[in-house]
Design a protein around this motif. Structure first.
Motif, PDB file in Angstrom:
ATOM      1  N   ASP A  91       0.927  -1.337   0.098  1.00 45.15           N
ATOM      2  CA  ASP A  91       0.098  -0.008   0.178  1.00 45.15           C
ATOM      3  C   ASP A  91       0.833   1.275   0.015  1.00 45.15           C
ATOM      4  OD1 ASP A  91      -2.540   1.240   0.280  1.00 45.15           O
ATOM      5  OD2 ASP A  91      -2.133   1.797   2.391  1.00 45.15           O
ATOM      6  N   LEU A  92       2.054   1.250   0.866  1.00 45.93           N
ATOM      7  CA  LEU A  92       2.819   2.514   0.851  1.00 45.93           C
ATOM      8  C   LEU A  92       3.667   2.467  -0.439  1.00 45.93           C
ATOM      9  CD1 LEU A  92       4.348   4.691   2.301  1.00 45.93           C
ATOM     10  CD2 LEU A  92       5.899   2.990   3.172  1.00 45.93           C
ATOM     11  N   ARG A 113       2.288   1.938  -3.602  1.00 47.25           N
ATOM     12  CA  ARG A 113       1.326   2.569  -4.349  1.00 47.25           C
ATOM     13  C   ARG A 113       1.100   4.054  -4.088  1.00 47.25           C
ATOM     14  NH1 ARG A 113      -0.504  -2.539  -3.535  1.00 47.25           N
ATOM     15  NH2 ARG A 113      -1.747  -2.051  -1.754  1.00 47.25           N
ATOM     16  N   GLU A 114       1.012   4.336  -2.674  1.00 50.24           N
ATOM     17  CA  GLU A 114       0.964   5.763  -2.341  1.00 50.24           C
ATOM     18  C   GLU A 114       2.412   6.577  -2.813  1.00 50.24           C
ATOM     19  OE1 GLU A 114      -0.558   9.076  -1.110  1.00 50.24           O
ATOM     20  OE2 GLU A 114      -1.681   7.474  -0.809  1.00 50.24           O
ATOM     21  N   ARG A 134       2.037   7.144  -6.497  1.00 55.91           N
ATOM     22  CA  ARG A 134       1.136   8.390  -6.830  1.00 55.91           C
ATOM     23  C   ARG A 134       1.699   9.676  -6.548  1.00 55.91           C
ATOM     24  NH1 ARG A 134      -1.987  11.348  -4.669  1.00 55.91           N
ATOM     25  NH2 ARG A 134      -1.614  10.691  -2.354  1.00 55.91           N
ATOM     26  N   ALA A 135       2.212   9.721  -5.251  1.00 54.41           N
ATOM     27  CA  ALA A 135       2.515  10.865  -4.763  1.00 54.41           C
ATOM     28  C   ALA A 135       3.845  11.742  -5.113  1.00 54.41           C
ATOM     29  CB  ALA A 135       2.448  10.907  -3.327  1.00 54.41           C
ATOM     30  N   GLY A 191       4.009  12.119   1.074  1.00 56.96           N
ATOM     31  CA  GLY A 191       3.301  10.856   0.772  1.00 56.96           C
ATOM     32  C   GLY A 191       3.438   9.807   1.897  1.00 56.96           C
ATOM     33  N   ALA A 247       0.811  11.019   4.491  1.00 58.16           N
ATOM     34  CA  ALA A 247      -0.436  10.604   4.199  1.00 58.16           C
ATOM     35  C   ALA A 247      -0.644   9.117   4.360  1.00 58.16           C
ATOM     36  CB  ALA A 247      -0.842  11.203   2.734  1.00 58.16           C
ATOM     37  N   TRP A 248       0.269   8.314   4.146  1.00 60.72           N
ATOM     38  CA  TRP A 248      -0.014   7.040   4.167  1.00 60.72           C
ATOM     39  C   TRP A 248       0.003   6.509   5.590  1.00 60.72           C
ATOM     40  CZ3 TRP A 248       3.136   3.340   6.419  1.00 60.72           C
ATOM     41  CH2 TRP A 248       2.754   2.065   6.448  1.00 60.72           C
ATOM     42  N   LYS A 304      -3.572   7.392   7.061  1.00 61.54           N
ATOM     43  CA  LYS A 304      -4.559   6.350   6.864  1.00 61.54           C
ATOM     44  C   LYS A 304      -3.996   5.056   7.441  1.00 61.54           C
ATOM     45  CE  LYS A 304      -3.901   7.123   2.311  1.00 61.54           C
ATOM     46  NZ  LYS A 304      -4.017   6.645   0.941  1.00 61.54           N
ATOM     47  N   ASN A 305      -2.937   4.675   7.737  1.00 63.79           N
ATOM     48  CA  ASN A 305      -2.630   3.485   8.561  1.00 63.79           C
ATOM     49  C   ASN A 305      -1.948   3.881   9.902  1.00 63.79           C
ATOM     50  OD1 ASN A 305      -2.931   1.481   6.332  1.00 63.79           O
ATOM     51  ND2 ASN A 305      -1.895   3.071   5.108  1.00 63.79           N
TER      52      ASN A 305
END
Length: 115
Positions: free
Chosen positions: A25-26, A28-29, A32-33, A72, A75-76, A79-80
């Protein structure tokens, strides 16, 4: 041309499966960022004195993208919130339960690699 910087980000969790899922997940974040970031996985070192297991990500990016990387990661982490990461550059910080003010702490470490 922008110089590159490399950071090791170890994602820690109670189980290897959880650490792997959080690391995915990190990854992907960050992709993206952060424009132009390269993220690869490495086998985490075995640590005898800890109950946590981890997955190591290596992020390689231009030094101008360090602010994007720190945002980034923050932000991750927001969320986590149960996640814990260790970030190594020219120094090392351990971040867990990130708050908005933690971006300065993360950024300070990450920017120190430019010196």
């Amino acid at each position: 041309m922008d110089e590159s910087a490399s950071f090791e980000i170890q994602v820690l969790a109670d189980t290897k499966d959880t650490a792997d899922a959080l690391a995915g997940d990190l990854t992907r974040e960050l992709k993206r960022a952060v424009r132009g970031v390269e993220v690869t996985r490495q086998k985490a070192p075995d640590e005898e004195n800890t109950q946590l297991v981890g997955t190591v990500l290596v992020a390689i990016l231009g030094t101008k993208a360090v602010v994007e990387l720190s945002k980034g990661v923050r932000a991750w982490l927001e969320k986590n919130q149960s996640a814990k990461v260790t970030i190594k550059g020219n120094g090392e910080i351990i971040v867990e339960n990130a708050k908005s003010g933690d971006v300065e702490k993360i950024l300070g470490l990450l920017q120190s690699t430019k010196e």
